[in-house]
Design an enzyme around this catalytic site. Structure first.
Site, PDB file in Angstrom:
ATOM      1  N   TYR A 137      -3.413   1.675  12.324  1.00 50.78           N
ATOM      2  CA  TYR A 137      -3.439   2.392  11.258  1.00 50.78           C
ATOM      3  C   TYR A 137      -4.792   2.733  11.474  1.00 50.78           C
ATOM      4  O   TYR A 137      -5.816   1.906  10.398  1.00 50.78           O
ATOM      5  CB  TYR A 137      -3.241   3.034  10.302  1.00 50.78           C
ATOM      6  CG  TYR A 137      -1.294   3.434  10.009  1.00 50.78           C
ATOM      7  CD1 TYR A 137      -1.272   4.061  11.029  1.00 50.78           C
ATOM      8  CD2 TYR A 137      -0.958   1.207  10.212  1.00 50.78           C
ATOM      9  CE1 TYR A 137       1.048   4.045  11.079  1.00 50.78           C
ATOM     10  CE2 TYR A 137       0.659   1.789  10.799  1.00 50.78           C
ATOM     11  CZ  TYR A 137       1.399   3.081   9.952  1.00 50.78           C
ATOM     12  OH  TYR A 137       2.577   3.201  10.843  1.00 50.78           O
ATOM     13  N   GLY A 188       0.660  -1.497   0.182  1.00 54.08           N
ATOM     14  CA  GLY A 188      -0.470  -0.358  -0.313  1.00 54.08           C
ATOM     15  C   GLY A 188       1.064   1.474   0.125  1.00 54.08           C
ATOM     16  O   GLY A 188       1.819   1.400   0.273  1.00 54.08           O
ATOM     17  N   GLN A 189      -0.086   2.590  -0.462  1.00 51.59           N
ATOM     18  CA  GLN A 189       0.655   3.542  -0.435  1.00 51.59           C
ATOM     19  C   GLN A 189       1.156   3.800   0.851  1.00 51.59           C
ATOM     20  O   GLN A 189       2.633   4.509   0.943  1.00 51.59           O
ATOM     21  CB  GLN A 189       0.106   4.671  -0.669  1.00 51.59           C
ATOM     22  CG  GLN A 189      -0.827   4.764   0.099  1.00 51.59           C
ATOM     23  CD  GLN A 189      -1.628   6.565  -0.190  1.00 51.59           C
ATOM     24  OE1 GLN A 189      -0.885   7.366  -1.027  1.00 51.59           O
ATOM     25  NE2 GLN A 189      -2.551   6.189  -0.222  1.00 51.59           N
ATOM     26  N   LYS A 248     -13.750   0.737  10.004  1.00 50.47           N
ATOM     27  CA  LYS A 248     -11.760   0.942  11.040  1.00 50.47           C
ATOM     28  C   LYS A 248     -12.977   1.421  12.631  1.00 50.47           C
ATOM     29  O   LYS A 248     -11.613   0.694  13.055  1.00 50.47           O
ATOM     30  CB  LYS A 248     -11.626   1.716  10.205  1.00 50.47           C
ATOM     31  CG  LYS A 248     -11.466   1.989   8.861  1.00 50.47           C
ATOM     32  CD  LYS A 248     -10.318   0.830   8.670  1.00 50.47           C
ATOM     33  CE  LYS A 248      -8.627   1.475   9.279  1.00 50.47           C
ATOM     34  NZ  LYS A 248      -7.236   0.803   8.880  1.00 50.47           N
ATOM     35  N   TYR A 263     -16.940   1.578   5.639  1.00 46.23           N
ATOM     36  CA  TYR A 263     -15.923   2.296   5.293  1.00 46.23           C
ATOM     37  C   TYR A 263     -15.646   2.721   7.010  1.00 46.23           C
ATOM     38  O   TYR A 263     -14.662   1.888   8.128  1.00 46.23           O
ATOM     39  CB  TYR A 263     -14.861   2.556   4.750  1.00 46.23           C
ATOM     40  CG  TYR A 263     -13.834   3.236   4.692  1.00 46.23           C
ATOM     41  CD1 TYR A 263     -12.825   2.231   4.268  1.00 46.23           C
ATOM     42  CD2 TYR A 263     -12.735   4.749   5.437  1.00 46.23           C
ATOM     43  CE1 TYR A 263     -11.075   2.527   5.032  1.00 46.23           C
ATOM     44  CE2 TYR A 263     -11.234   4.668   5.524  1.00 46.23           C
ATOM     45  CZ  TYR A 263     -10.758   3.757   5.655  1.00 46.23           C
ATOM     46  OH  TYR A 263      -9.319   4.096   5.767  1.00 46.23           O
TER      47      TYR A 263
END
Length: 303
Positions: A112, A14-15, A142, A138
């Site tokens: 995160y 991932g980034q 999270k 989403y």
């Protein structure tokens, strides 16, 4: 002679994961996992499928890391509205499985999270103890992941971040640069406010925290400082890109409202996170978002 610690980085493609590989490398031996078992450059690595959370403990048993850094997540905000089960497995169930293993093994875990745990109705920067109220699947997934990590009872460092971008991967900055090279006019939402945050900053701060965490456990907000809208961010991207030769010319950017750009998932209108707790606890001074943008633009090759 002190043994070199092993750090397991989950989500290495991932980034954020790609930046963590660079930032954490000096701290020990990195073991990296991706869903495919390959890094972005094709190098083989460990395989970790967050769509099958119960497959993760055997990997942890085999690696026996000194730290677990979880940068893997289901981040397709709009798709999550129609794919709730997959979002929940990756963002809620898998972090809980990992956190319970870490708690039993006495291994600290970095995890995160996101500004999407808030409803965006705030009038001042959100603090860590402000009430959460996610607007969509989403954000709810999270938040459930955060709660699962806390409930496991082990030492954890949860970092909520927002508006993450990088010189690589799929993100708002790269989309703007691509569209800006193709079009003369772009319409960008101007009534959502937050703090653009480079993945490189999150990774660098994570590395500093791991060296200076003491026995701390908890939740912190980790973004750049200041705030802007997506429209303001786009204008800043084009100004910096032209100044540094990444784009020949800037397109005209027209501000629009959220209502003029409907999406399946509702976005928080206000996503500014208060980072003062992180700065105080870890003696870190976070840069303004404009400074972060300049650093990232510098990483993009000129055509």
């Amino acid at each position: 002679m002190t043994a070199v610690p092993t750090l397991l980085v989950l989500g290495g493609n991932g980034q954020l994961g790609q930046e963590l590989l660079r930032a954490l490398a000096p701290l020990g031996t990195l073991v990296v996992s991706t869903r495919s078992g390959q890094l972005a450059d094709g190098t083989p690595c460990e395989m970790a499928d967050f769509n099958e959370p119960e497959s993760l403990p055997p990997l942890l048993d085999r690696i026996r890391p000194a730290w677990v850094v979880n940068a893997a997540a289901y981040t397709a905000v709009d798709r999550a509205e129609d794919d709730r089960d997959a979002a929940w497995r990756a963002n809620a169930e898998a972090p809980g499985v990992i956190a319970r293993w870490c708690a039993a093994a006495g291994v600290p875990m970095v995890h995160y999270s996101t500004d999407y745990v808030f409803d965006g109705q705030g009038t001042r920067p959100y603090r860590e103890d402000d009430a959460t109220a996610p607007l969509g699947v989403y954000g709810a997934s999270k938040l459930a992941g955060e709660e699962a990590v806390r409930a496991a009872g082990g030492r954890h460092l949860i970092f909520r971040t927002a508006w993450v971008y990088a010189a690589h991967s799929a993100n708002f900055l790269r989309t703007m640069l691509r569209l800006g090279a193709e079009r003369d006019v772009l319409r960008v939402v101007a009534d959502q406010v937050g703090t653009p945050t480079p993945a490189v900053l999150i990774a660098d701060v994570t590395a500093k925290v791991l060296q200076n965490a003491g026995g701390l456990s908890g939740t912190w907000h980790l973004t750049a400082t200041g705030e802007t809208s997506w429209y303001g961010f786009a204008e800043a991207i084009f100004a910096a890109a032209v100044a540094k030769g990444v784009l020949e010319r800037a397109p005209k950017v027209e501000p629009i409202t959220t209502d003029e750009y409907p999406t399946p998932a509702k976005r928080p209108a206000y996503s500014h996170l208060d980072v003062s707790k992180l700065e105080a606890d870890f003696d870190i001074s976070l840069p303004g978002w404009q400074q972060g943008l300049d650093r990232v633009i510098d990483q993009i090759p000129q055509p």
